[in-house]
Design a protein around this motif. Structure first.
Motif, PDB file in Angstrom:
ATOM      1  N   ARG A  72      29.133  16.412  84.010  1.00  0.00           N
ATOM      2  CA  ARG A  72      29.793  16.109  82.757  1.00  0.00           C
ATOM      3  C   ARG A  72      28.518  17.877  81.861  1.00  0.00           C
ATOM      4  NH1 ARG A  72      27.500  11.040  81.931  1.00  0.00           N
ATOM      5  NH2 ARG A  72      29.120  10.121  82.345  1.00  0.00           N
ATOM      6  N   MET A  73      27.172  17.671  81.907  1.00  0.00           N
ATOM      7  CA  MET A  73      26.967  18.499  81.506  1.00  0.00           C
ATOM      8  C   MET A  73      27.544  20.075  82.183  1.00  0.00           C
ATOM      9  SD  MET A  73      25.038  17.562  79.314  1.00  0.00           S
ATOM     10  CE  MET A  73      24.502  18.877  78.353  1.00  0.00           C
ATOM     11  N   GLU A  74      28.506  20.087  82.940  1.00  0.00           N
ATOM     12  CA  GLU A  74      28.832  21.305  83.483  1.00  0.00           C
ATOM     13  C   GLU A  74      29.375  21.853  82.118  1.00  0.00           C
ATOM     14  OE1 GLU A  74      30.893  20.675  87.020  1.00  0.00           O
ATOM     15  OE2 GLU A  74      28.309  20.219  88.273  1.00  0.00           O
ATOM     16  N   CYS A  75      30.094  21.207  82.262  1.00  0.00           N
ATOM     17  CA  CYS A  75      31.402  21.710  80.624  1.00  0.00           C
ATOM     18  C   CYS A  75      30.372  22.676  79.542  1.00  0.00           C
ATOM     19  CB  CYS A  75      31.709  20.094  79.650  1.00  0.00           C
ATOM     20  SG  CYS A  75      32.501  19.403  80.712  1.00  0.00           S
ATOM     21  N   PRO A 123      40.303   8.928  82.226  1.00  0.00           N
ATOM     22  CA  PRO A 123      39.522   9.952  83.112  1.00  0.00           C
ATOM     23  C   PRO A 123      40.976  10.758  84.208  1.00  0.00           C
ATOM     24  CG  PRO A 123      38.279   7.924  83.498  1.00  0.00           C
ATOM     25  CD  PRO A 123      39.409   7.293  82.716  1.00  0.00           C
ATOM     26  N   GLY A 124      41.453  12.069  83.796  1.00  0.00           N
ATOM     27  CA  GLY A 124      42.953  12.399  84.362  1.00  0.00           C
ATOM     28  C   GLY A 124      43.900  13.589  83.392  1.00  0.00           C
ATOM     29  N   ASP A 125      43.805  11.690  82.752  1.00  0.00           N
ATOM     30  CA  ASP A 125      44.667  12.261  81.523  1.00  0.00           C
ATOM     31  C   ASP A 125      44.321  14.118  80.953  1.00  0.00           C
ATOM     32  OD1 ASP A 125      45.644   9.328  81.907  1.00  0.00           O
ATOM     33  OD2 ASP A 125      45.273   8.772  79.544  1.00  0.00           O
ATOM     34  N   GLY A 168      36.138  12.601  79.995  1.00  0.00           N
ATOM     35  CA  GLY A 168      36.760  12.834  81.454  1.00  0.00           C
ATOM     36  C   GLY A 168      37.965  13.248  81.880  1.00  0.00           C
ATOM     37  N   ALA A 169      38.566  13.647  80.728  1.00  0.00           N
ATOM     38  CA  ALA A 169      40.180  14.017  80.376  1.00  0.00           C
ATOM     39  C   ALA A 169      39.910  15.721  81.361  1.00  0.00           C
ATOM     40  CB  ALA A 169      40.580  13.736  78.865  1.00  0.00           C
ATOM     41  N   LYS A 170      41.850  16.186  81.388  1.00  0.00           N
ATOM     42  CA  LYS A 170      41.672  17.357  81.434  1.00  0.00           C
ATOM     43  C   LYS A 170      42.242  18.215  80.217  1.00  0.00           C
ATOM     44  CE  LYS A 170      43.098  15.820  86.651  1.00  0.00           C
ATOM     45  NZ  LYS A 170      44.160  16.325  87.417  1.00  0.00           N
ATOM     46  N   VAL A 171      41.965  19.688  80.341  1.00  0.00           N
ATOM     47  CA  VAL A 171      42.303  20.436  79.331  1.00  0.00           C
ATOM     48  C   VAL A 171      43.471  20.842  79.473  1.00  0.00           C
ATOM     49  CG1 VAL A 171      42.008  21.500  77.358  1.00  0.00           C
ATOM     50  CG2 VAL A 171      40.390  19.951  77.621  1.00  0.00           C
ATOM     51  N   TRP A 172      44.632  21.413  79.027  1.00  0.00           N
ATOM     52  CA  TRP A 172      45.152  22.272  79.206  1.00  0.00           C
ATOM     53  C   TRP A 172      45.511  23.250  77.346  1.00  0.00           C
ATOM     54  CZ3 TRP A 172      48.681  23.624  82.698  1.00  0.00           C
ATOM     55  CH2 TRP A 172      49.843  24.876  82.411  1.00  0.00           C
ATOM     56  N   PHE A 173      45.187  24.118  77.889  1.00  0.00           N
ATOM     57  CA  PHE A 173      45.477  24.993  76.268  1.00  0.00           C
ATOM     58  C   PHE A 173      46.969  26.050  76.087  1.00  0.00           C
ATOM     59  CE2 PHE A 173      40.840  25.501  78.447  1.00  0.00           C
ATOM     60  CZ  PHE A 173      40.187  25.180  76.622  1.00  0.00           C
ATOM     61  N   LYS A 202      51.488  13.798  80.858  1.00  0.00           N
ATOM     62  CA  LYS A 202      50.475  13.473  81.293  1.00  0.00           C
ATOM     63  C   LYS A 202      49.954  13.608  80.122  1.00  0.00           C
ATOM     64  CE  LYS A 202      51.220  15.180  86.250  1.00  0.00           C
ATOM     65  NZ  LYS A 202      50.645  16.348  87.363  1.00  0.00           N
ATOM     66  N   ALA A 203      50.276  14.281  79.050  1.00  0.00           N
ATOM     67  CA  ALA A 203      48.519  13.783  77.443  1.00  0.00           C
ATOM     68  C   ALA A 203      48.805  12.554  77.116  1.00  0.00           C
ATOM     69  CB  ALA A 203      49.603  15.487  76.858  1.00  0.00           C
ATOM     70  N   SER A 204      47.870  12.563  76.978  1.00  0.00           N
ATOM     71  CA  SER A 204      47.931  11.150  75.898  1.00  0.00           C
ATOM     72  C   SER A 204      47.231  11.455  74.708  1.00  0.00           C
ATOM     73  CB  SER A 204      46.924   9.935  76.525  1.00  0.00           C
ATOM     74  OG  SER A 204      45.828  10.813  76.525  1.00  0.00           O
ATOM     75  N   LEU A 205      46.439  12.646  74.441  1.00  0.00           N
ATOM     76  CA  LEU A 205      46.025  13.662  73.005  1.00  0.00           C
ATOM     77  C   LEU A 205      46.538  14.734  72.947  1.00  0.00           C
ATOM     78  CD1 LEU A 205      44.263  12.898  70.748  1.00  0.00           C
ATOM     79  CD2 LEU A 205      42.696  13.596  72.422  1.00  0.00           C
TER      80      LEU A 205
END
Length: 388
Positions: free
Chosen positions: A6-9, A114-116, A136-141, A164-167
């Protein structure tokens, strides 16, 4: 030593390169004018400082603060009613934070699996994307472009992503662009969130720093907002309490309850003297808020004028303590321009690429220095002929 994936973020940023160049220039005897750090330089009003000093001197205030003080909950509810005409239940719809960034970093843990997908504006304050990635979520800009007044276009979000978005994280008045949003935008936001069952986190830290037009509203001012989301507000920008770290999360009771459970397993509450100073800030004389607003308006106008005289045409910001300025042609991107500005003028700004892809042709300039430094920066720009 193993490092978690996760530190790769997180990667070394342009600020490292800027700091290295800054030190080189200082060794050559040059003085720097730093517009890069978005830390308010306007201290709290005297009555807020006095309240904090008084409470810090009381030994009984050094116990753990397990819960928010009832008087602070009452003061927040009264302020929201007075300022936005929004009614809040102090027990269910209000939670204080160690600064609003705390919730930006952690709230995705309570909403996303994870994956949301999390929908994040671009350009964006970095923690908007970093917090969801840690969960662990995916980001859509969601692009915010100048031709659209930096407003998110909901019709540009693919349906398969929305489903697929939760937030969704939204912030107006906006850092870094200085843009504001109108009633129609918020009505569309609430309808979109309801249609796809997406929780909204609205960052409203700059609502008291609106310069043109009516004062900023709350997301919760709009019908249906409490059904879909929560709002962050901050004592940092409004009352100058940045270092004291006091923010508030308000709105949807279910989302608040989820975050309370997470927070109770991670930390205790806010240092009691800071909570009590927050009560004084909200309940007593509010002239300091207007004084702060007028200070930033003055600095904005001065900077736009001085930089324009040097040949740099900057669109005035409508709100916040930041100018979002286009870079001149001839530079590959905002990082190249920021380094050239530092080297040739001793002026430090934040490259727009630090805030996402949409910031490639912009830099952020923080209005957190005195008039004399703004005028000196204008003189240096004029002498450099970078804009001629």
């Amino acid at each position: 030593m193993k490092r978690a994936k996760r530190m790769e973020c997180f990667r070394p940023s342009i600020f490292t390169r800027l700091e290295e160049e800054k030190q080189r220039q200082q060794k050559l005897g040059k003085t720097m004018i730093d517009f890069s750090i978005g830390s308010p330089d306007i201290a709290p009003a005297r009555h807020i400082i006095d309240a904090l000093c008084t409470e810090v001197a009381k030994p009984e205030n050094y116990r753990y603060a397990i819960h928010d003080l009832p008087q602070l909950q009452t003061a927040i509810a009264a302020w929201y009613e007075r300022r936005y005409q929004v009614s809040l239940d102090g027990q269910k719809e209000i939670l204080t934070l160690q600064g609003s960034q705390e919730a930006l970093a952690n709230i995705a843990l309570t909403i996303c699996d994870p994956g949301d997908y999390v929908l994040v504006p671009d350009p964006y304050y970095p923690i908007f994307a970093d917090g969801p990635r840690l969960a662990g979520a995916k980001v859509w800009f969601m692009p915010m472009r100048e031709e659209n007044d930096f407003l998110i276009r909901f019709d540009e979000i693919p349906q398969e992503i929305a489903e697929k978005a939760s937030l969704m994280i939204v912030s107006y008045p906006n850092n870094p662009t200085g843009a504001t949003a109108d009633d129609r935008f918020y009505e569309e936001l609430i309808a979109f969130a309801r249609r796809y069952d997406i929780a909204v986190l609205h960052d409203n830290a700059y609502s008291e720093l609106v310069f043109d037009g009516p004062l900023g509203k709350s997301f919760l001012s709009y019908p249906g907002a409490k059904d879909v989301g929560v709002e962050l507000n901050s004592f940092s920008k409004t009352y100058g309490m940045a270092g004291a770290r006091l923010g508030v999360l308000v709105g949807n009771a279910q989302l608040i309850e989820g975050y309370k459970i997470l927070k109770s397993n991670m930390d205790y509450g806010i240092f009691l003297p800071i909570q009590k100073a927050g009560v004084v800030a909200l309940n007593e004389n509010q002239n300091c808020v207007e004084t702060t607003r007028q200070t930033y308006i003055h600095r904005r106008n001065l900077m736009v004028r001085c930089f324009q005289e040097a040949g740099w045409q900057i669109r005035p910001n409508r709100a916040t303590m930041f100018l979002w300025a286009r870079i001149p042609q001839g530079y590959a991107d905002s990082e190249a321009f920021a380094l050239a500005l530092l080297k040739h003028c001793g002026i430090i700004v934040t490259p727009g690429t630090s805030f996402g892809r949409e910031g490639e042709r912009y830099v952020r300039i923080a209005l957190v220095v005195e008039d004399a430094q703004i005028e000196e920066a204008g003189r240096r720009l004029k002498e450099s002929r970078l804009f001629r």
